[in-house]
Design a protein around this motif. Structure first.
Motif, PDB file in Angstrom:
ATOM      1  N   UNK A   3     -80.973 -35.286  22.095  1.00 37.43           N
ATOM      2  CA  UNK A   3     -81.213 -35.899  20.580  1.00 37.43           C
ATOM      3  C   UNK A   3     -79.567 -36.092  20.151  1.00 37.43           C
ATOM      4  N   UNK A   4     -78.627 -35.312  20.590  1.00 38.42           N
ATOM      5  CA  UNK A   4     -77.593 -35.716  19.952  1.00 38.42           C
ATOM      6  C   UNK A   4     -76.601 -36.605  21.051  1.00 38.42           C
ATOM      7  N   UNK A   5     -77.174 -37.256  22.031  1.00 36.27           N
ATOM      8  CA  UNK A   5     -76.563 -38.371  22.630  1.00 36.27           C
ATOM      9  C   UNK A   5     -75.577 -38.033  23.471  1.00 36.27           C
ATOM     10  N   UNK A   6     -75.473 -36.752  23.944  1.00 36.67           N
ATOM     11  CA  UNK A   6     -74.454 -36.394  24.737  1.00 36.67           C
ATOM     12  C   UNK A   6     -74.440 -36.809  26.329  1.00 36.67           C
ATOM     13  N   UNK A   7     -75.915 -36.831  26.827  1.00 33.31           N
ATOM     14  CA  UNK A   7     -75.964 -37.368  28.277  1.00 33.31           C
ATOM     15  C   UNK A   7     -75.472 -38.740  28.369  1.00 33.31           C
ATOM     16  N   UNK A   8     -75.753 -39.637  27.149  1.00 27.15           N
ATOM     17  CA  UNK A   8     -75.113 -41.120  27.204  1.00 27.15           C
ATOM     18  C   UNK A   8     -73.654 -40.938  27.190  1.00 27.15           C
ATOM     19  N   UNK A   9     -73.133 -39.946  26.634  1.00 29.37           N
ATOM     20  CA  UNK A   9     -71.678 -39.997  26.450  1.00 29.37           C
ATOM     21  C   UNK A   9     -71.299 -39.784  27.949  1.00 29.37           C
ATOM     22  N   UNK A  10     -71.698 -38.778  28.581  1.00 27.54           N
ATOM     23  CA  UNK A  10     -71.504 -38.579  30.009  1.00 27.54           C
ATOM     24  C   UNK A  10     -71.682 -39.760  30.882  1.00 27.54           C
ATOM     25  N   UNK A  11     -72.557 -40.208  30.813  1.00 21.94           N
ATOM     26  CA  UNK A  11     -73.267 -41.695  31.707  1.00 21.94           C
ATOM     27  C   UNK A  11     -71.801 -42.715  31.438  1.00 21.94           C
ATOM     28  N   UNK A  12     -71.761 -42.759  30.118  1.00 19.93           N
ATOM     29  CA  UNK A  12     -70.741 -43.852  29.851  1.00 19.93           C
ATOM     30  C   UNK A  12     -69.448 -43.580  30.475  1.00 19.93           C
ATOM     31  N   UNK A  13     -68.982 -42.322  30.288  1.00 22.27           N
ATOM     32  CA  UNK A  13     -67.822 -41.691  30.593  1.00 22.27           C
ATOM     33  C   UNK A  13     -67.511 -41.904  32.238  1.00 22.27           C
ATOM     34  N   UNK A  14     -68.676 -41.624  32.929  1.00 21.80           N
ATOM     35  CA  UNK A  14     -68.698 -41.785  34.516  1.00 21.80           C
ATOM     36  C   UNK A  14     -68.522 -43.290  34.840  1.00 21.80           C
ATOM     37  N   UNK A  15     -69.351 -44.144  34.092  1.00 21.87           N
ATOM     38  CA  UNK A  15     -69.252 -45.488  34.640  1.00 21.87           C
ATOM     39  C   UNK A  15     -67.945 -46.006  34.315  1.00 21.87           C
ATOM     40  N   UNK A  16     -67.157 -45.513  33.163  1.00 20.98           N
ATOM     41  CA  UNK A  16     -65.875 -46.203  33.028  1.00 20.98           C
ATOM     42  C   UNK A  16     -64.818 -45.604  34.021  1.00 20.98           C
ATOM     43  N   UNK A  17     -65.178 -44.295  34.632  1.00 20.65           N
ATOM     44  CA  UNK A  17     -64.231 -43.587  35.402  1.00 20.65           C
ATOM     45  C   UNK A  17     -64.339 -44.441  36.727  1.00 20.65           C
ATOM     46  N   UNK A  18     -65.768 -44.551  37.206  1.00 20.33           N
ATOM     47  CA  UNK A  18     -66.044 -45.327  38.321  1.00 20.33           C
ATOM     48  C   UNK A  18     -65.247 -46.870  38.480  1.00 20.33           C
ATOM     49  N   UNK A  19     -65.365 -47.388  37.144  1.00 20.92           N
ATOM     50  CA  UNK A  19     -64.794 -48.769  37.351  1.00 20.92           C
ATOM     51  C   UNK A  19     -63.192 -48.544  37.255  1.00 20.92           C
ATOM     52  N   UNK A  21     -61.379 -46.288  38.709  1.00 14.38           N
ATOM     53  CA  UNK A  21     -61.107 -45.943  40.107  1.00 14.38           C
ATOM     54  C   UNK A  21     -61.133 -47.014  40.770  1.00 14.38           C
ATOM     55  N   UNK A  22     -61.978 -47.767  40.786  1.00 13.12           N
ATOM     56  CA  UNK A  22     -62.155 -48.916  41.677  1.00 13.12           C
ATOM     57  C   UNK A  22     -60.881 -49.910  41.691  1.00 13.12           C
ATOM     58  N   UNK A  23     -60.491 -50.127  40.317  1.00 16.43           N
ATOM     59  CA  UNK A  23     -59.535 -51.174  39.894  1.00 16.43           C
ATOM     60  C   UNK A  23     -58.299 -50.469  40.578  1.00 16.43           C
ATOM     61  N   UNK A  24     -58.202 -49.240  40.472  1.00 13.64           N
ATOM     62  CA  UNK A  24     -56.714 -48.376  40.704  1.00 13.64           C
ATOM     63  C   UNK A  24     -56.780 -48.511  42.065  1.00 13.64           C
ATOM     64  N   UNK A  25     -57.787 -48.490  43.103  1.00 13.69           N
ATOM     65  CA  UNK A  25     -57.772 -48.428  44.218  1.00 13.69           C
ATOM     66  C   UNK A  25     -57.402 -49.758  44.913  1.00 13.69           C
ATOM     67  N   UNK A  26     -58.122 -50.693  44.335  1.00 10.93           N
ATOM     68  CA  UNK A  26     -57.800 -51.984  44.694  1.00 10.93           C
ATOM     69  C   UNK A  26     -56.217 -52.378  44.648  1.00 10.93           C
ATOM     70  N   UNK A  27     -55.699 -52.163  43.302  1.00 12.75           N
ATOM     71  CA  UNK A  27     -54.340 -52.443  43.123  1.00 12.75           C
ATOM     72  C   UNK A  27     -53.393 -51.584  43.918  1.00 12.75           C
ATOM     73  N   UNK A  28     -53.771 -50.538  44.301  1.00 17.11           N
ATOM     74  CA  UNK A  28     -52.928 -49.468  44.870  1.00 17.11           C
ATOM     75  C   UNK A  28     -52.967 -49.843  46.513  1.00 17.11           C
TER      76      UNK A  28
END
Lengths: 772, 302
Positions: A3-19, A21-28
C-alpha cells in the motif's frame, strides 16, 4: 508495504542500478582495454623442452599476451600424466582444477614465421628468460619484428685516386661514450669507374673483454643512425606525396583546361549558349531595376506615413538584392567580349596550357631524381636484428638474404631491464603517434589522425546542414502553419522518419546524392529536353507562380475577421498551385538543355561518387527529425506573455520570432543539435554507402583552392573500428587497436557533446538572468 | 515623495441605501438586470464626457471569440490626456476591450469584430490598416511583468529596434529619457547591460512601462499593471501612472476599486461584456447615477 508503494521503489532502484552497472561496465571495459594497448610488454626468450630427451630444445622470442586453461586432447593429456608421474612437470603449468595452461605469445616476424601469434602449453616450456638485448621493432610494413641487434652496416660513397688499392682495416672508435670496434673496408663502387668506391662500416655485436655485452654497441649506433634515416624517409615521403602530387595535380588541371576549352569552342560555334547568356543577363538587369524601383516606391509610401523604416530597412534590403544579382552576373558568362571561345582564343589557350605542362614535366623529373638520390642513400644503411634461430629481419619477403634498411623501422622498443620512466616514454610516444600519425600496414598499425579529422569534420558539416533546416522546418510547423490534420500528419511522418533503419538512408544517399545529384553536378542532365519545349514549360511555371500569388492575396481574410470556408478552399488551391509550380521548377532544372555540368571535361567523376558532402547530407537527413522535434518543443515552451509583449511593442511576426522566440528557444535547439551530433558521429552503416573509405588518399581539407574539398572521400572512426576488427589481414594483432580506437570514438563523442552542453548552459544562464 | 492621490477619500465614503436589507430579496437594478435577462440596455454615460476631446472612439463595438460574444455594442470615448479606468467583475470583458484597441486579440484564433473603433480619427479595424503600424502608435503593459530575456537597455529600446532605428545616440537618449520617466534610471543606470530578468518584480513592471512609452505612444494601455505586485511596488507604479498621465493618455484596467479612485480621471463600469456606467471618477464613486454602480464601488455587489 504494498500500500505504501515500497516494492515499487525497490524495483525502480534495482532497474536503475542494473542500468548504471551496465553503462559503467561498458565504459570501464573500453577504457581499460583501450588504455593498456600501448603499454610496453616484456619480451621472453622461451626455450622449449625437447620431449625425447628433456634437454633444452628450440627457442623463440615473444611477448606474452594472455594465459588460459585448455583441453589438451587425449595424447597430450597422457603425456602430461607421464611427466607428472616422473615428477618432471614444471611448476605452475596446471591450474587449480588440474587442467593444463597455455600462454599466447606475440612472436611477430611474419615474413619468416607466417603466424604472428603462437600458443604454447606451459608444460612444454623448459625456461623463460628476459634478455636485456631483446628488441621489439615496429615497422612500416609486415607487422612487428622481435629480435636482438647483431650488426649495423653503413656504406657511403667516396672518391679516391684511380690507382689507390682497396683498403680493409679495423680500429676502435669512440662513439657515444663507449669504445666501438669498427671494421672498415672499401669495395668497388657500382659505377665501376675506379675512382668511386663504396666504403662500408660495420658495427658488430661480439663480446670483447672490455664490453662483455657486445650488442650494446650495435644498439647505440643503430639509435644514432635511426634518427637520420627516419628524417630522410620523411623527406622522401613528403617529396613523393606533396611535391610530386602537386605537380601531378597541376598537369591534370592543365589537361582538363584544354578539354574544357575545346568544349567551349564547340558550344560557341553553335550560338545557343550566347542566346542563353543574353537571356540571363536581361533577367538580372530587369530584377535589379525592379529592386531599386520597389525600394523607391516603398520609401515614398513610408515617408508619407512619417515612419522611420525606409532609411534603415528598405534601402539596405534593396542593396542586398542588387549585390546578390551582381554576384550572379559576375558568375554568369558574359555573352559579349573575349570569354567567348573563338578558334584563335582556343589555339592560344592550348598553347599556353601545353607550355605549362612541359614546364611541369621538367619539374616532375627534377623531383623524381631528387627522390632517387635520397633512396640510394637510404638503401646503404642496413641493420641486422636476429630472431632466436639467428635469422635476421629481411628487407622484404622476396629477398630474405638481404638485411632490412634502418629506415624501415618506425620505433624500436627495448622493454626488458628498462626503467618505468622509459616505459612511460614509449607509452606516450605511441599515443602521440596514434593521435597524430597516418595509418600504416593496412590500417593495423600507426595513427588515426585522418580518421579523427574525417569524423569531426563530417559531424561539423552535418550539424551545419541539419540545424538551419530543422529550425526553419520546426518554425514553419509551429508558428506559421495552421494547426490541423495536415500538421498532425506531418508530425507523425517526421517521427516515423526517425525510426527508419539507418542503412535505408545509406541506400537512399547513394542512389540520390551520389549517383543522381552528383552526376548532375558533374555532367549536367542525362537527357535534356528540347530547347523550345523548355521555354514553354518555363512560361507555364511562371503562370503557375503568378496565379498562386494572386490567389494567396485573395485567400487572406479581411483584417480582424476569422477565415471563412471560401478562404480555406482558396488556401488549398494556393497550396496545390505552389506544389505544382515547385515540381515543374525541379523538372525544368533537372532536364535543362542549358547546363552540362561543372566537371564535364574531367574524365572521372568528381561529385558523382562517394564523398564527405554526400555523407554529411545523408546523415543530416537521418538526424533531421531529432532537430525538428526538439526545436518545436523549445519554440512551444516560449511563454505567450513574451510574444504578446513583443507584438504589443509593434514587432512583426518575423521580428518576434527572430528577437524573442528563437533566443528563448536556443537552449532547446542546442539540445536537439547535441542529440543529432551524437547520433551522426556514431553512425556507421549509411557511411559505408556514401563516403567512408578504408583509406582515403587525401584529407578533405587542404591549402589548395577551394580549401574544403567536399567531394573527397574520408575516413570515419566507426567504420575504422569495423575495418580493424573484421577486415584487417591480421585481426588478432589489430584487436588491441580496436579497443583503443573505440575509446577514442567515445572520447570524441563525449567531447563534442560536452562543448555543445557548455554552450547551452551559458545560453540558459543568459536567458534566466543573473538573480531570481 | 508620495504624491497626493486624486479623489482622496472617494472610496471611503459609504452611502447607506434605503432598500438594502441584509438577507432580504436582492435589490432591483435597472441596467444590470436587463443585461442579465439579455435584453437591450442603455448604459448611463455622463454628459461631463461631452466636453472632452476623444483619442479613442468606439462605436457599437462587438467582438466574438468563435461563437461566443464577448463584447456587446460598446460605445465610449477615451479622453485625451486623461486617465480612464475600466472596472467591473471578473469576465466582464474589460481586458478584451483593452486588447481590442491595439488589436492584440487578432492573435487568438476565430476572433470576429463588428462596429467601429477610431484612434485619433483613424480607423483601427479597416481592411487597409497595417496592424504593425497601429501597434507602434500604442503602448501596452501587461498584468504580469514580461521583460524580454535580454539586457535592460535592449528591453527599453525594443520598440525602436523593431522600427529599424539603429543610431546608437538616439537609442541611448531614448533609453535614458524613458527610464527616468519610469523612475527606474537611478536604480539601473550602472547596469544597463545586465539581464532584465535579474530585476525585482516592481522594477520589471516599471521597465515594461518605460518600454511602453519609449515610442511616444498616442495611448498607453495598462492591463491590471499592479495585480502581480506587492503593496509597496503597487504604490510606486500608481505614482508613476500619475506622473506620466501628464503627458500621455492612459487606459487602465483594474480590479482594485481604490486604485481606480486614486489614479483615474474617468471610470467606466462594465458588466458581462456591456458598458454600465461611464463618467468622471468623482461622480462614479461619490455620486453615481445607477444603484448598481453604487453597490459595486462600495463592495456590496460583484
Amino acid at each position: 508495504m504494498t500500500a505504501r508503494g515500497e516494492p515499487a521503489v525497490w524495483l525502480m532502484g534495482l532497474a536503475l542500478t542494473v542500468s548504471l552497472v551496465a553503462i559503467a561496465l561498458l565504459v570501464g571495459l573500453v577504457a581499460y582495454e583501450g588504455a593498456r594497448t600501448f603499454w610496453p610488454r616484456p619480451i621472453h626468450l622461451v626455450t622449449l623442452a625437447d620431449r625425447a630427451t628433456d634437454a633444452p630444445g628450440a627457442a623463440f622470442l615473444g611477448l606474452p599476451m594472455k594465459e588460459e586453461a585448455y583441453d589438451p586432447g587425449d595424447e597430450a593429456a597422457a603425456e602430461i600424466e607421464a611427466l607428472r608421474q616422473r615428477g618432471a612437470l614444471p611448476e605452475g603449468s596446471l591450474d587449480a582444477d588440474g587442467r593444463p595452461l597455455r600462454r599466447q605469445y606475440r612472436v611477430g616476424n611474419r615474413e619468416l614465421t607466417g603466424v604472428p601469434f603462437r600458443w604454447v602449453p606451459l608444460y612444454e616450456i623448459a625456461s623463460v628468460e628476459t634478455p636485456p638485448s631483446a628488441v621489439l621493432l615496429e615497422r612500416w610494413a609486415w607487422g612487428v619484428w622481435v629480435g636482438t641487434p647483431r650488426a649495423l652496416l653503413l656504406q657511403d660513397e667516396i672518391e679516391v685516386p684511380k690507382d689507390q688499392p682497396i683498403v680493409e682495416e679495423e680500429w676502435i672508435e669512440a662513439a657515444g661514450g663507449r669504445s666501438v670496434r669498427v671494421t672498415r673496408r672499401e669495395i668497388e663502387g657500382p659505377a665501376g669507374e675506379g675512382m668511386r668506391r663504396v666504403r662500408e662500416r660495420r658495427y658488430l655485436a661480439e663480446a670483447t673483454p672490455e664490453d662483455p655485452e657486445g650488442w650494446r654497441r650495435v644498439w647505440d649506433a643503430f639509435l644514432a643512425s635511426h634518427g637520420v634515416a627516419s628524417a630522410r624517409l620523411a623527406q622522401i615521403r613528403s617529396l613523393s606525396r606533396y611535391d610530386m602530387g602537386r605537380v601531378n595535380d597541376r598537369i591534370n588541371d592543365a589537361t582538363i583546361e584544354i578539354l574544357r576549352a575545346k568544349q567551349e569552342a564547340l558550344k560557341a560555334a553553335d550560338g545557343s549558349r550566347r542566346r542563353a547568356g543574353w537571356g540571363l543577363w536581361s533577367v538580372i538587369a530587369v530584377s535589379a531595376f525592379g529592386a531599386v524601383c520597389g525600394a523607391f516606391a516603398l520609401g515614398r509610401k513610408a515617408r508619407a506615413l512619417e515612419f522611420s523604416r525606409p532609411k534603415f530597412v528598405v534601402w539596405p534590403r534593396a542593396a542586398w538584392c542588387v549585390a546578390a544579382l551582381l554576384l550572379l552576373a559576375a558568375w554568369t558568362e558574359r555573352p559579349w567580349g573575349e570569354s567567348v571561345m573563338t578558334p584563335q582564343r582556343l589555339a592560344e589557350v592550348i598553347g599556353e596550357q601545353e607550355s605549362m605542362i612541359a614546364g611541369l614535366q621538367r619539374e616532375y623529373a627534377e623531383v623524381e631524381s631528387r627522390i632517387r638520390e635520397l633512396e640510394s642513400q637510404d638503401a646503404r644503411e642496413r641493420v641486422e636484428f636476429v630472431q632466436a634461430d639467428g635469422r635476421f629481419a629481411p628487407v622484404s619477403q622476396s629477398s630474405l638474404d638481404e638485411p632490412m634498411r634502418v629506415s624501415q623501422v618506425v620505433r624500436a622498443v627495448k622493454p626488458n631491464g628498462g626503467s618505468t620512466g622509459e616505459a612511460v616514454g614509449v607509452y606516450l610516444a605511441r599515443w602521440g603517434e596514434f593521435l597524430s600519425g597516418d595509418p600504416r600496414d593496412a590500417n593495423t598499425e600507426g595513427g588515426v589522425f585522418p580518421v579523427i579529422f574525417g569524423t569531426v569534420m563530417m559531424t561539423m558539416l552535418l550539424s551545419i546542414i541539419v540545424v538551419p533546416f530543422g529550425i526553419v522546418a520546426a518554425l514553419y510547423l509551429r508558428e506559421y502553419a495552421r494547426q490541423g490534420a495536415v500538421t498532425s500528419i506531418l508530425r507523425i511522418a517526421i517521427n516515423n522518419l526517425a525510426g527508419v533503419p539507418s542503412i535505408v538512408f545509406g541506400m537512399f544517399g547513394l542512389a540520390f546524392f551520389c549517383v543522381t545529384v552528383g552526376k548532375y553536378i558533374d555532367r549536367g542532365p542525362e537527357a535534356p529536353i528540347e530547347r523550345g519545349g523548355w521555354w514553354w514549360l518555363a512560361a507555364g511555371a511562371a503562370i503557375l507562380v503568378a496565379g498562386a500569388l494572386v490567389m494567396a492575396v485573395m485567400a487572406r481574410p479581411a483584417p480582424g475577421c476569422s477565415p471563412q470556408r471560401r478562404h480555406a478552399m482558396m488556401g488549398w488551391a494556393v497550396s496545390i498551385l505552389w506544389v505544382a509550380a515547385a515540381a515543374l521548377a525541379v523538372y525544368l532544372v533537372a532536364r535543362t538543355p542549358y547546363f552540362d555540368g561543372f566537371f564535364s571535361a574531367k574524365p572521372g567523376p568528381t561529385f558523382g561518387t562517394r564523398g564527405i558532402l554526400w555523407a554529411s547530407l545523408t546523415l543530416a537527413l537521418l538526424t533531421l527529425p531529432v532537430v525538428i522535434v526538439a526545436t518545436e518543443e523549445a519554440v512551444a515552451a516560449v511563454p505567450r506573455s513574451m510574444r504578446e509583449g513583443s507584438y504589443g511593442c509593434g514587432a512583426s511576426k518575423w521580428q518576434t520570432i527572430r528577437r524573442i522566440v528563437l533566443p528563448g528557444a536556443m537552449p532547446g535547439i542546442m539540445t536537439g543539435m547535441i542529440l543529432a551530433m551524437a547520433r551522426g558521429a556514431g553512425e556507421v552503416a549509411p557511411l559505408m554507402f556514401v563516403g567512408a573509405m578504408k583509406q582515403a588518399p587525401k584529407l578533405p581539407v587542404s591549402l589548395d583552392w577551394p580549401f574544403l574539398h567536399a567531394e573527397r572521400s574520408f575516413m570515419h572512426l566507426g567504420f575504422h573500428i569495423y575495418d580493424l576488427g573484421f577486415q584487417a589481414p591480421d585481426s588478432e594483432a589489430a584487436r588491441p587497436l580496436v579497443w583503443t580506437t573505440t575509446l577514442l570514438l567515445l572520447a570524441i563523442v563525449v567531447f563534442l557533446n560536452l562543448s555543445a552542453i557548455l554552450i547551452r548552459a551559458r545560453l540558459r544562464a543568459k536567458n534566466r538572468g543573473s538573480a531570481v | 515623495m508620495i504624491t497626493e492621490p486624486k479623489n482622496q477619500g472617494a472610496s471611503i465614503k459609504r452611502i447607506t441605501m434605503p432598500g438594502s436589507v441584509v438577507g432580504g430579496a436582492p435589490p432591483a437594478y435597472r441596467v444590470i438586470d436587463a443585461i442579465r435577462r439579455n435584453e437591450p440596455s442603455t448604459p448611463e454615460v455622463h454628459d461631463t464626457l461631452d466636453r472632452e476631446e476623444a483619442v479613442v472612439e468606439m462605436k457599437n463595438f462587438c467582438l466574438w471569440y468563435g461563437s461566443t460574444q464577448a463584447l456587446f455594442e460598446i460605445s465610449m470615448k477615451i479622453s485625451r490626456g486623461k486617465v480612464t479606468a475600466l472596472i467591473g467583475p471578473s469576465g466582464c470583458g474589460k481586458s478584451t476591450l483593452l486588447r481590442s484597441v491595439n488589436r492584440l486579440n487578432d492573435l487568438v484564433d476565430g476572433v470576429r469584430v463588428r462596429g467601429g473603433m477610431l484612434l485619433n480619427s483613424d480607423p483601427i479595424y479597416a481592411p487597409h490598416v497595417d496592424v504593425i503600424d497601429l501597434r507602434k502608435r500604442l503602448g501596452m503593459v501587461f498584468q504580469k511583468p514580461n521583460p524580454f530575456p535580454m539586457s535592460i537597455f535592449e528591453n527599453v529600446i525594443y520598440p525602436l529596434r523593431v522600427d529599424g532605428e539603429r543610431r546608437r545616440g538616439v537609442l541611448k537618449d531614448a533609453a535614458e529619457r524613458c527610464l527616468k520617466s519610469a523612475a527606474l534610471w537611478d536604480e539601473v543606470k550602472d547596469r544597463l547591460d545586465e539581464s532584465a530578468l535579474g530585476l525585482s518584480g516592481g522594477q520589471q513592471q516599471r521597465l515594461c512601462i518605460a518600454r511602453a512609452i519609449v515610442a511616444e505612444p498616442e495611448v498607453l494601455l495598462l492591463d491590471e499593471p499592479c495585480s502581480a505586485l506587492d503593496p509597496i511596488a503597487t504604490l510606486r507604479i500608481e505614482e508613476l501612472i500619475h506622473e506620466i498621465s501628464e503627458r500621455y493618455t492612459v487606459l487602465i484596467v483594474t480590479h482594485n476599486m481604490q486604485q481606480a479612485a486614486r489614479v483615474s480621471d474617468f471610470t467606466a463600469l462594465m458588466y458581462l461584456g456591456r458598458l454600465v456606467e461611464y463618467g468622471r471618477t468623482a461622480d462614479i464613486f461619490q455620486n453615481p447615477r445607477l444603484r448598481e454602480t453604487e453597490d459595486y464601488v462600495t463592495g456590496r455587489f460583484g
